[in-house]
Structure formats: structure tokens, C-alpha cells
Design an enzyme around this catalytic site. Structure first.
Site, PDB file in Angstrom:
ATOM      1  N   THR A 124     -72.765   5.600 -14.364  1.00  0.00           N
ATOM      2  CA  THR A 124     -73.606   5.763 -13.173  1.00  0.00           C
ATOM      3  C   THR A 124     -73.238   7.032 -12.421  1.00  0.00           C
ATOM      4  OG1 THR A 124     -74.091   3.422 -12.852  1.00  0.00           O
ATOM      5  CG2 THR A 124     -74.156   4.798 -10.897  1.00  0.00           C
ATOM      6  N   PHE A 151     -77.736   5.487 -20.496  1.00  0.00           N
ATOM      7  CA  PHE A 151     -78.981   4.843 -20.082  1.00  0.00           C
ATOM      8  C   PHE A 151     -79.246   5.003 -18.594  1.00  0.00           C
ATOM      9  CE2 PHE A 151     -76.103   1.472 -18.861  1.00  0.00           C
ATOM     10  CZ  PHE A 151     -76.758   0.721 -17.891  1.00  0.00           C
ATOM     11  N   LYS A 152     -78.216   5.280 -17.816  1.00  0.00           N
ATOM     12  CA  LYS A 152     -78.401   5.434 -16.373  1.00  0.00           C
ATOM     13  C   LYS A 152     -79.354   6.602 -16.058  1.00  0.00           C
ATOM     14  CE  LYS A 152     -75.258   2.238 -15.904  1.00  0.00           C
ATOM     15  NZ  LYS A 152     -74.024   2.314 -15.149  1.00  0.00           N
ATOM     16  N   ASP A 153     -79.438   7.583 -16.947  1.00  0.00           N
ATOM     17  CA  ASP A 153     -80.330   8.722 -16.709  1.00  0.00           C
ATOM     18  C   ASP A 153     -81.794   8.290 -16.590  1.00  0.00           C
ATOM     19  OD1 ASP A 153     -78.434  10.854 -16.746  1.00  0.00           O
ATOM     20  OD2 ASP A 153     -78.378  10.761 -18.937  1.00  0.00           O
ATOM     21  N   LEU A 178     -81.932   7.193 -12.977  1.00  0.00           N
ATOM     22  CA  LEU A 178     -81.412   8.069 -11.929  1.00  0.00           C
ATOM     23  C   LEU A 178     -82.105   9.422 -11.878  1.00  0.00           C
ATOM     24  CD1 LEU A 178     -77.713   6.965 -12.068  1.00  0.00           C
ATOM     25  CD2 LEU A 178     -79.243   6.816 -10.106  1.00  0.00           C
TER      26      LEU A 178
END
Length: 465
Positions: free
Chosen positions: A144, A111-113, A116
Site C-alpha cells: 500500500t 494490486f494496490k496500484d 491507488l
């Protein structure tokens, strides 16, 4: 839009400067001076929009004065054009009331994509035409790091130093970081926990020598732009399930409180959120805080959900700031006491304010494994252990039967193949887009869990670069 520090002593900044700064100079975290609000009609008008157009509508108030709508749309189209699913964050139905919100279709399968990929482009946009060189410092419990590295690897004007706890991330998570050999990428494996790594990062931001030598920024969710991008998928999911006429509940596997705080912001913006479930593993500081007011850090217990093996949840400070009536001096005092004693008691009036929206659940390894099997047997889905913690909490939620419950599926199951196989008997295959990750060369520096050693390495490498 102007932004203020949760500790009240740093100057207000605009969105551009908040993004480049990351952490406030007084040690606080930036939040908007006021939350923007959408009407029911404005939320209803998001139905049928693509993810990119939803993102533009949701984020436009936060970037006002730094980006216009056309610039924001271009950045979003580029960021989400790299995702493998056209919906970017698709919903999958498990049964009559439970849904998964799949947040792992980006390039590093987590989910960090979602945040980011956008943040890397924001850095590049705001640095273009300047002579500034940005040094990004981050700590990761697994996801992350790879998402941030993918977003900035090879970009001009940026170096990234990413700390991870040695031996406490999965093999896939580690290799997604350490096999990126771009010259501006520096991976550091420290002896200790994620909390130790995160404490070093926050200390660097308060270190006058480091701040004088380097232009520091952050990619952890202490950076407001990270959280802003995560607000979008709450709106995107909820309108597809009937919002604003229908309230929706969300269950969020969390360690650092950033993902679930984005849901809180969505609610403050007018989205009808029936309940936010804070799903923790046995490292349960957030569950204890929300149920009894006991925000005290103990030792970190390694689990099969390493991204949640956290005892100091940085973003919780943002919620405390709102619950305290935005009294920066009070929050500064509370956080100073926590830094000294590693414990604080949340006042009853603040706690009651949190309970209006938040529930919490502590899910142990057995509960996680049972949820993995339930998703497989009843929903036809293989999910990752972190998502299983969220699903276990969701299934235990007592709420009106007509309220749909969305569990945030935060990572692809292939990132945690061993744990998934133990619970389900199925070993998830790595998606083709990861290629030959187990055949690639790794490069990273092993350092002791010592602040001075880490600081010296970063300063030396930055000077050499």
C-alpha cells in the site's frame, strides 16, 4: 449515492466527501446505503469491453452525484494508462480450471496500484478549486505504501505520511517508498508490527487535536474509494470466463480483508460468484473467524508473505455490518469489546450467513513453497509468495469441476526475490521500469512504536510544510 458508517453514529456523506474523509468520525468504515444491482443482461454486456470501459460501468453507481460518466471515464483512462499491460489485469491459465488474475502491472508492481492510481486522481479532482490541504495518513505492510506514494507524490494540496513496520517489509518494498524524495512524502519506520502501525492511524483519525490541526484522509482500504476500484477486476475476469451464464470462484490472499471484501460486493451486485476463498498465512485470524467464529488477535508471526502478517483485519468490520443486518449500534458494541479484549466471538447466525459465500484456508510456509513450485512446473509461471498462498488455497477448494477458479496474483515476484528463489531456484529480475532502485538515496524517519511520538512528528512536519 449516499454512504453510512458501520458504527451508525456519523452523518451520511456523498462519494466526494467519503473519499476525502477516509474513516468516519465515529471510528466506523463507510459503505453505500444500499448495494447497486446489475441484471444478467447488464453483466453480459460487459463482454469485450476494455478495462477502462468495464470500470466506468461498474463504478458509475457508486460515484453518482459526485462525478458524471465522462469525468469518471477520463480519470480511469489516466489511471490505467500507466499500466504496462494493455489488459490492465490480464488472466493467465495454469491448467484446465485454474487461472491467475495478474494485478501487478501497475507502476509499483502490486494490486494496490489498481485502486491507488485512481484514488490519487480522485483526491486531486476533489481538491481542485478549494483551499483545502489534505494530510493523508496510512499504514502499510509493504505494498500500500509504495502504491499510495506513487499516486500522490508531488501533487499540490496533499501531504502523505506512511508508516511501515521497520525490518518487516522486503527490501524492494521499502525502497519503493523511501527513495521517493518528493517534499510532500514522509516515510516513517516504526518499531513494531503492521497492526501497531494501523492502530496508530485509526487512533489519529479519532484524535480531536489531530483532526482539528489537519484535514485527514486515508489511503488504506478503510477508504471506500480504494475498495470500489477493486470491485472492477472481479467483473472483468468473470465475464471473460463465461459470466453471467457461468459462475466463477476466486481465491484471494488476504490480510486486511479489503481485496476479498471487494469480491463480496461484486457478488452483492449480481456477479455469479460461486465461492470466495479467504487465503491466509499462519497469521490466521480470518480463517479462525470464518471456520469457528473465533476473531481473536494474537501476536504477529513474521513470514515470507509480509503483506499478510496481520492479526487485525480492518475491513472485516464491513462484512460484519452487513451480516448483522446493518445494525450500526451492534457493530459499535462488538468493535468496542474487541478493542478492549482483543477478542470477539461471531454469533452463529452471522457466521452461517458468511459461509454461504466464503471459504477459508490457512497455508503455512511449506504449503506456500509447494504452490510456488507447482506454478513453475505445471503452469510455467513464476509467482510471488502471496499469490502462492492464494493458489495453494485454490487447489484445495472442493467445488464443482466445471467452475473455473481464479487466484488473485497480487504482486510481481521480483518484490520478494529471496523467497521465490528459495522455493524455485529462480531469482526474478526486477522489471526495467523500477530502474536503479538499489542505487537511489533513501529518506525515512525511524520512530519508536509509541503513538505520542508518531503524532508529535506528524504534527510538527505538517506545520513546517
Amino acid at each position: 449515492m449516499r454512504y453510512q458508517s458501520t458504527r451508525g453514529a456519523a452523518p451520511e456523506l456523498d462519494f466526494r466527501d467519503v473519499t476525502l474523509a477516509g474513516l468516519a468520525r465515529d471510528g466506523g468504515l463507510y459503505v453505500p446505503v444500499e448495494w447497486p444491482r446489475f441484471t444478467a443482461d447488464q453483466i453480459a454486456a460487459m463482454r469485450g469491453l476494455s478495462y477502462v470501459e468495464t470500470a466506468v460501468r461498474v463504478m458509475a453507481p457508486f460515484v453518482a452525484g459526485s462525478l458524471n460518466e465522462a469525468e469518471l471515464r477520463d480519470l480511469c483512462a489516466r489511471a490505467y494508462g500507466r499500466f504496462s499491460h494493455a489488459a490492465v489485469t490480464p488472466l493467465v491459465q495454469l491448467d484446465h480450471r485454474h487461472f491467475l488474475l495478474e494485478l501487478f502491472h501497475g507502476p509499483t508492481l502490486a494490486f494496490k496500484d489498481v485502486a491507488l492510481q485512481l484514488l490519487g486522481l480522485l483526491f486531486e479532482t476533489f481538491l481542485t478549486g478549494t483551499d483545502r490541504h489534505l494530510t493523508i495518513i496510512g499504514a502499510t505492510s509493504g505494498d500500500t505504501g509504495s502504491a499510495a506514494i506513487d499516486a500522490v507524490a508531488g501533487r499540490e494540496g496533499i501531504d502523505i505520511f506512511m508508516l511501515h513496520p521497520r525490518g518487516r517489509v522486503s527490501d524492494v518494498q521499502r525502497r519503493q517508498m523511501t527513495t521517493v524524495l518528493a517534499p510532500n512524502v514522509h516515510n516513517i519506520a516504526i518499531d513494531g508490527s503492521f497492526d501497531d502501525a494501523q492502530a496508530m492511524v485509526k487512533r489519529l483519525f479519532g484524535d480531536a487535536e489531530a483532526r482539528d490541526a489537519l484535514t485527514l484522509s486515508a489511503v488504506n482500504s478503510i477508504n471506500w474509494a480504494r475498495l470500489m476500484a477493486q470491485i472492477v477486476y472481479y467483473f472483468y475476469a468473470a465475464v471473460r470466463l463465461g459470466a453471467p451464464q457461468r459462475a466463477v470462484a476466486f481465491s484471494v490472499p488476504t490480510g486486511n480483508f479489503g481485496d476479498v471484501f471487494a469480491g463480496y460486493v461484486a457478488a452483492r451486485m449480481g456477479l455469479p460468484v460461486a465461492r470466495l476463498v479467504v487465503a491466509t498465512n499462519v497469521n490466521d485470524i480470518l480463517h479462525r473467524a470464518l471456520t469457528s467464529g473465533d476473531y481473536s488477535a494474537g501476536g504477529v508471526t513474521p513470514t515470507a508473505t509480509p503483506s499478510m502478517d496481520i492479526q487485525v483485519s480492518s475491513n472485516f468490520e464491513r462484512l460484519l455490518f452487513d451480516l448483522a443486518g446493518r445494525d450500526g449500534a451492534a457493530i459499535a458494541g462488538m468493535m468496542a469489546e474487541f478493542d478492549r479484549s482483543r477478542a470477539m466471538t461471531i454469533p452463529a447466525d452471522m457466521l452461517s450467513g458468511a459461509r454461504d459465500l466464503f471459504s477459508s484456508a490457512r497455508i503455512d510456509g511449506d504449503g506456500m513453497a509447494l504452490a510456488l513450485r507447482w506454478a513453475q512446473e505445471h503452469g510455467g509461471q513464476i509467482i510471488d509468495p502471496h499469490s502462492a498462498v492464494g493458489l495453494a488455497a485454490a487447489r484445495g477448494l472442493e467445488i464443482d469441476a466445471d467452475v473455473p477458479v481464479v487466484t488473485l496474483a497480487t504482486a510481481h515476484p521480483a518484490k520478494f526475490r529471496d523467497a521465490v528463489e528459495r522455493a524455485t531456484g529462480v531469482r526474478p529480475a526486477l522489471p526495467a521500469r523500477l530502474g536503479n532502485i538499489f542505487e537511489r538515496e533513501e529518506r525515512y524517519q525511524k520512530l519508536p512504536g509509541d503513538y505520542d511520538a508518531v503524532k508529535a512528528y506528524i504534527l510538527a512536519e505538517a506545520a513546517r510544510g
